[in-house]
Design an enzyme around this catalytic site. Structure first.
Site, PDB file in Angstrom:
ATOM      1  N   LYS A 176     -11.646  -7.084  -3.016  1.00 36.10           N
ATOM      2  CA  LYS A 176     -12.677  -6.057  -3.111  1.00 36.10           C
ATOM      3  C   LYS A 176     -12.048  -4.678  -3.260  1.00 36.10           C
ATOM      4  CE  LYS A 176     -13.484  -6.838   1.854  1.00 36.10           C
ATOM      5  NZ  LYS A 176     -12.272  -7.273   2.320  1.00 36.10           N
ATOM      6  N   LYS A 191      -4.412 -11.105  -6.631  1.00 35.30           N
ATOM      7  CA  LYS A 191      -5.511 -11.824  -5.972  1.00 35.30           C
ATOM      8  C   LYS A 191      -6.850 -11.108  -6.169  1.00 35.30           C
ATOM      9  CE  LYS A 191      -5.960 -10.221  -1.252  1.00 35.30           C
ATOM     10  NZ  LYS A 191      -6.748 -10.549  -0.117  1.00 35.30           N
ATOM     11  N   LYS A 213       0.842  -1.205   0.000  1.00 34.44           N
ATOM     12  CA  LYS A 213       0.000   0.000   0.000  1.00 34.44           C
ATOM     13  C   LYS A 213       0.872   1.249   0.000  1.00 34.44           C
ATOM     14  CE  LYS A 213      -4.642  -0.917   1.142  1.00 34.44           C
ATOM     15  NZ  LYS A 213      -5.116  -1.997   1.970  1.00 34.44           N
TER      16      LYS A 213
HETATM   17  P1  ATP Z   1      -9.631  -7.865   0.144  1.00 33.48           P
HETATM   18  O1  ATP Z   1      -8.271  -7.982  -0.483  1.00 33.48           O
HETATM   19  O2  ATP Z   1     -10.720  -8.319  -0.719  1.00 33.48           O
HETATM   20  O3  ATP Z   1      -9.852  -6.501   0.741  1.00 33.48           O
HETATM   21  P2  ATP Z   1      -8.724  -8.982   2.541  1.00 33.48           P
HETATM   22  O4  ATP Z   1      -7.906 -10.222   2.440  1.00 33.48           O
HETATM   23  O5  ATP Z   1      -7.956  -7.733   2.765  1.00 33.48           O
HETATM   24  O6  ATP Z   1      -9.670  -8.902   1.312  1.00 33.48           O
HETATM   25  P3  ATP Z   1     -10.873  -9.956   4.174  1.00 33.48           P
HETATM   26  O7  ATP Z   1     -12.114  -9.697   3.444  1.00 33.48           O
HETATM   27  O8  ATP Z   1     -10.889  -9.757   5.634  1.00 33.48           O
HETATM   28  O9  ATP Z   1      -9.721  -9.006   3.724  1.00 33.48           O
HETATM   29  O10 ATP Z   1     -10.377 -11.416   3.862  1.00 33.48           O
HETATM   30  C1  ATP Z   1     -10.998 -12.427   4.566  1.00 33.48           C
HETATM   31  C2  ATP Z   1     -10.298 -13.712   4.414  1.00 33.48           C
HETATM   32  O11 ATP Z   1     -10.392 -14.119   3.061  1.00 33.48           O
HETATM   33  C3  ATP Z   1      -8.814 -13.706   4.754  1.00 33.48           C
HETATM   34  O12 ATP Z   1      -8.501 -14.899   5.408  1.00 33.48           O
HETATM   35  C4  ATP Z   1      -8.137 -13.685   3.403  1.00 33.48           C
HETATM   36  O13 ATP Z   1      -6.894 -14.336   3.426  1.00 33.48           O
HETATM   37  C5  ATP Z   1      -9.128 -14.457   2.562  1.00 33.48           C
HETATM   38  N1  ATP Z   1      -9.080 -14.006   1.175  1.00 33.48           N
HETATM   39  C6  ATP Z   1      -9.331 -12.761   0.715  1.00 33.48           C
HETATM   40  N2  ATP Z   1      -9.165 -12.704  -0.609  1.00 33.48           N
HETATM   41  C7  ATP Z   1      -8.807 -13.967  -0.993  1.00 33.48           C
HETATM   42  C8  ATP Z   1      -8.493 -14.552  -2.258  1.00 33.48           C
HETATM   43  N3  ATP Z   1      -8.519 -13.846  -3.360  1.00 33.48           N
HETATM   44  N4  ATP Z   1      -8.177 -15.868  -2.292  1.00 33.48           N
HETATM   45  C9  ATP Z   1      -8.161 -16.606  -1.144  1.00 33.48           C
HETATM   46  N5  ATP Z   1      -8.433 -16.108   0.068  1.00 33.48           N
HETATM   47  C10 ATP Z   1      -8.743 -14.800   0.145  1.00 33.48           C
END
Ligand code: ATP
Ligand code: LTN
Length: 332
Positions: free
Chosen positions: A198, A195, A112
């Site tokens: 959102k 990945k 970031k």
């Molecule tokens: P984002 O990147 O969408 O903001 P994040 O990982 O920052 O998501 P969370 O929504 O809290 O935040 O993620 C929830 C859980 O889902 C975490 O355990 C994360 O590792 C898993 N996760 C999020 N995106 C993926 C992905 N693309 N593939 C597998 N696991 C994921």
């Protein structure tokens, strides 16, 4: 007695297929064999700016989706992070036992910062300390997460070991990250080298659990593939196709080899249609359950009961830690 598992999701937006496959689905799968603690990480949400009304909707949808995806409040402890005040308090204590050098190495923050985002908050920087507190309050054996979170769980272990050592007693159990065998990192449909997220800005690359089915189907049918034209699992040379295969395998239980066999000699159009069918089937089930939950009145009861059960574990743990550090003077 069952071992414990703990995890959280921070709904800074709507939950998507990545968070479902990487995390939420695992919570559901393990709730029979483990005591599952699943919380909604609303303190973590505000590490980036939030619109209050949107945040409230996302939090409500997240609890509803926990239930719609099959988390059972009789088996699992489901709660909102801010309802258990020990998280913030142990989070501060963890900050005081974490080195800035360690936080500087966290790739999520580094990425970031490298993007040149102007106003990164202090909360975002110290986020792994709060995450460590979230985990250590409950002494879980495993933390089911997507692999982007492994580094945070590693840091949690390091700080826990440091405190156990410094205060000469086993204050915390050292947890292990638990990634799903298939789907620990679901990639963006439009940019399969990154990945599915959102926060990636490309809406078409991310399938939300509450997407209308025709929209979800369209996203899959327009997913980036390659010009090789052969359904084959090779993340390096065919990242788009491999990602779609992973999604299909994770949701259907079919092995990657079987998927290759099924689509031998067939084009990507037919393959994508197969993936879309599997995804839409799953979304449909989740969305029907979601509608039932959201039109019922159970969220309050679930969250109140969850917070009560979580506090019964977190309270004594915080007390133990503060005593070991020498912060308390009165007997209780
Ligand atoms: P984002 O990147 O969408 O903001 P994040 O990982 O920052 O998501 P969370 O929504 O809290 O935040 O993620 C929830 C859980 O889902 C975490 O355990 C994360 O590792 C898993 N996760 C999020 N995106 C993926 C992905 N693309 N593939 C597998 N696991 C994921
Ligand atoms: N950092 C995680 C969310 C999260 C979490 C936790 C996961 C906050 N606290 C404790 C597991 C255990 C994320 O961004 N997905």
């Amino acid at each position: 007695m069952k071992d414990r598992m703990l995890s959280g999701i921070k709904p800074t937006g709507q939950l998507h297929l990545g968070s479902y496959i990487g995390a939420l689905r695992q919570f559901v799968n393990f709730q029979d064999d483990f005591e599952m603690v699943a919380f909604i990480a609303n303190l973590h949400c505000i590490t980036v700016p939030q619109d209050p009304q949107t945040l409230q909707k996302n939090l409500r949808d997240c609890v509803a989706l926990y239930l719609a995806c099959g988390l059972d409040p009789k088996k699992s402890i489901i709660f909102l992070q801010t309802d258990v005040k020990e998280h913030a308090q142990l989070g501060y204590i963890m900050c005081c036992h974490t080195y800035m050098g360690e936080l500087n190495r966290m790739t999520q923050f580094k990425d970031k910062a490298a993007k040149g985002e102007a106003s990164l908050s202090g909360g975002l920087y110290t986020y792994p300390c709060l995450m460590a507190a979230d985990i250590l309050l409950y002494d879980p054996k495993y933390v089911p997460v997507g692999d982007d979170q492994d580094q945070h769980v590693e840091l949690c272990r390091d700080v826990a070991a440091r405190m156990n050592n410094r205060y000469g007693q086993e204050l915390f159990r050292l947890p292990e990250a638990y990634n799903p065998k298939v789907g620990a990192r679901i990639m963006s449909l439009q940019d399969p080298l990154h990945k599915m997220s959102k926060s990636d800005g490309i809406n078409r690359g991310c399938i939300y659990l509450l997407d209308p089915l025709d929209e979800a189907r369209k996203k899959i049918m327009t997913a980036i593939t390659d010009s090789i034209g052969h359904v084959h699992y090779d993340p390096e040379n065919q990242p788009g196709v491999s990602n779609l295969m992973t999604i299909m395998s994770a949701l259907s239980g079919q092995s990657l080899a079987d998927i290759e066999k099924d689509y031998e000699g067939k084009g990507y159009g037919e393959f994508k249609k197969g993936v879309a069918d599997v995804v839409c089937d799953q979304l449909n089930t989740i969305q029907q359950a979601y509608q039932k939950v959201i039109s019922s009145d159970i969220l309050r009861d679930v969250l109140e009961d969850g917070a009560r059960r979580a506090s019964a574990i977190a309270g004594p743990k915080l007390d133990l830690v503060q005593r070991a550090i020498g912060m308390e003077i009165l007997d209780r």
